[in-house]
Design an enzyme around this catalytic site. Structure first.
Site, short mmCIF file in Angstrom:
data_model
loop_
_atom_site.label_atom_id
_atom_site.label_comp_id
_atom_site.label_asym_id
_atom_site.label_seq_id
_atom_site.Cartn_x
_atom_site.Cartn_y
_atom_site.Cartn_z
N GLU A 55 69.48 116.75 33.54
CA GLU A 55 68.37 116.70 34.49
C GLU A 55 67.32 117.77 34.18
OE1 GLU A 55 71.56 116.78 35.01
OE2 GLU A 55 72.18 116.00 36.95
N ALA A 165 104.58 103.75 5.53
CA ALA A 165 104.90 104.46 4.29
C ALA A 165 105.99 103.68 3.58
CB ALA A 165 105.39 105.87 4.58
N ARG A 187 87.69 111.94 15.38
CA ARG A 187 88.08 113.35 15.41
C ARG A 187 86.96 114.19 16.02
NH1 ARG A 187 90.70 115.16 9.56
NH2 ARG A 187 92.63 113.95 9.69
N ARG A 210 84.93 116.52 8.77
CA ARG A 210 84.11 116.68 7.56
C ARG A 210 82.89 115.78 7.68
NH1 ARG A 210 89.51 116.90 6.14
NH2 ARG A 210 89.64 114.69 5.67
N GLY A 304 103.26 111.64 12.94
CA GLY A 304 104.26 110.74 12.35
C GLY A 304 104.89 109.85 13.41
#
Ligand code: AOF
Ligand code: ZN
Length: 372
Positions: A55, A165, A187, A210, A304
């Site tokens: 504002e 994986a 992120r 990054r 994980g």
């Protein structure tokens, strides 16, 4: 109650608010538009805690033209002296005739008092215009104010058959560079990035933002100096993290969640003491409460299968962000999250599709828990 013009100007205010999405934490994203005789005379958004509210920027731009005008704000104007003086008072002083807010401020220091103060000064006040869109700007701030918990997003990356994986542990890179650039954006808008000791020991990640890896369209809109490094939070139940991890060679705050304070750490590190759960691991609900007390709004989890599963099991995940790569990795490969075995389908949590789109050569799925 609201006209087509009202919708138009509030949409503009929502759009402005988004410009603060990488910087306002722990404050909310807020935008403001001031309209006089059908012309926008002032615009502003909140950029950073400690700096003027939306504002104030809009009123400065409007100057004398604010007298008799309508102010559209995506959040109820504040009524308290925080890092800055009350916006409600500034609006009264500027002589605006009408204030339209998208939603009430969930901050207990404000919650209705801002609108009341405006009304008492004879200003016409209305609230609730495009409220769902305004709430979507600040899920973390709202959840922290209402429930004392942050808004938690769990990021998962998997193959088409849900594997993360190979059986031998190899996992880099399942998803495409475009998906990884997208992760940088998530992120950057989070107050904190959270991971577990297992991930730190296995991958030695940096877990920072990054800017050079941002999608290029974002680099144009958000200059590098407008990017803030989220706090990195490491769940280290067994006190296994060593100061030699790569994390510590990168500037920015790191909070180690542990059973007890131990060891010598660089200046950037704080140890958060978290009570233990029956499992012998840190109690994740307590950890989240501690993070909220420390003003963390949105938490981005890149962890994980064990920590991811534990957060899900504790009911602490508000959103799943799943990047699905068009690859088949086969049965011996590792699964997405570790959950306890269920005996009945009725025990299995259902999710709702919130958004599905293609990012690079992967699918990005956003899901929220079923409400019922
Ligand atoms: C507004 N306009 O643009 C924002 C508001 O410490 P401060 O002074 O920055 O106050 C932060 C609180 O003010 C924040 O918790 C929320 O209640 C409100 N944010 N209010 O009128 C704004 N960012
Ligand atoms: Zn304010």
């Amino acid at each position: 109650m609201f006209s087509a013009e009202d919708h138009l100007y509030m949409s503009r205010a929502l759009q402005l608010a988004k410009q603060g999405c990488f910087t306002t934490s722990p404050n909310p994203n807020v935008g403001c538009v001031i309209v006089s005789d059908g012309v926008i005379v002032g615009e502003g958004f909140h950029l950073r805690a400690g700096e003027p509210h939306a504002e104030v920027h809009a009123l400065r731009m409007a100057g004398d033209k604010a007298r008799g005008a309508t102010a559209y704000v995506t959040l109820e104007p504040c009524s308290h002296f925080g890092r800055t003086p009350p916006c409600a008072d500034a609006l009264v002083k500027a002589g605006v005739a009408r204030v339209v807010a998208a939603m009430e401020d969930p901050n207990p220091q404000v919650s209705g008092r801002g609108m009341r103060r405006l009304a008492e000064a004879g200003i016409q006040v209305q609230s609730g215009l495009l409220q769902p869109q305004a709430e979507a700007l600040n899920p973390g701030f709202i959840k922290r104010m209402r429930h004392g918990l942050p808004y938690v997003r769990l990021k998962l990356a998997a193959s088409l058959d849900g594997r993360t994986a190979l059986a031998n542990g190899q996992s880099q890179w399942i998803t495409s560079p475009a998906a990884r650039a997208d992760v940088q954006r998530w992120r950057a808008q989070s107050s904190a990035i959270l991971t577990g000791a297992d991930t730190v020991l296995a991958d030695d990640p940096s877990l920072n933002v990054r800017w050079t890896q941002f999608p290029s369209s974002l680099q144009e809109t958000y200059p590098a100096e407008n990017i803030r490094q989220p706090v990195r939070v490491i769940v280290d139940s067994q006190q296994r993290i060593e100061p030699s991890a790569r994390l510590f060679s990168i500037s920015g705050e790191i909070w180690l969640a542990r059973q007890e304070a131990q060891g010598q750490w660089p200046e950037q590190v704080q140890q958060l003491i978290v009570p233990l759960a029956d499992s012998g691991k840190l109690d994740l609900t307590s950890l989240m409460q501690i993070l909220a007390q420390r003003h963390m709004n949105e938490i981005w989890v890149e962890a994980g299968a064990t920590l991811g599963g534990a957060l899900l099991h504790a009911g602490l995940v508000d959103e799943l962000i799943v990047y699905l790569a068009p690859k088949l990795m086969g049965n011996p490969a590792r699964g997405l999250v570790n959950l306890p075995e269920f005996q009945h389908m009725s025990e299995v949590t259902g999710w709702q599709w919130q958004d599905v789109r293609k990012v690079g050569n992967d699918l990005r799925l956003i899901l929220r828990p079923n409400k019922e």
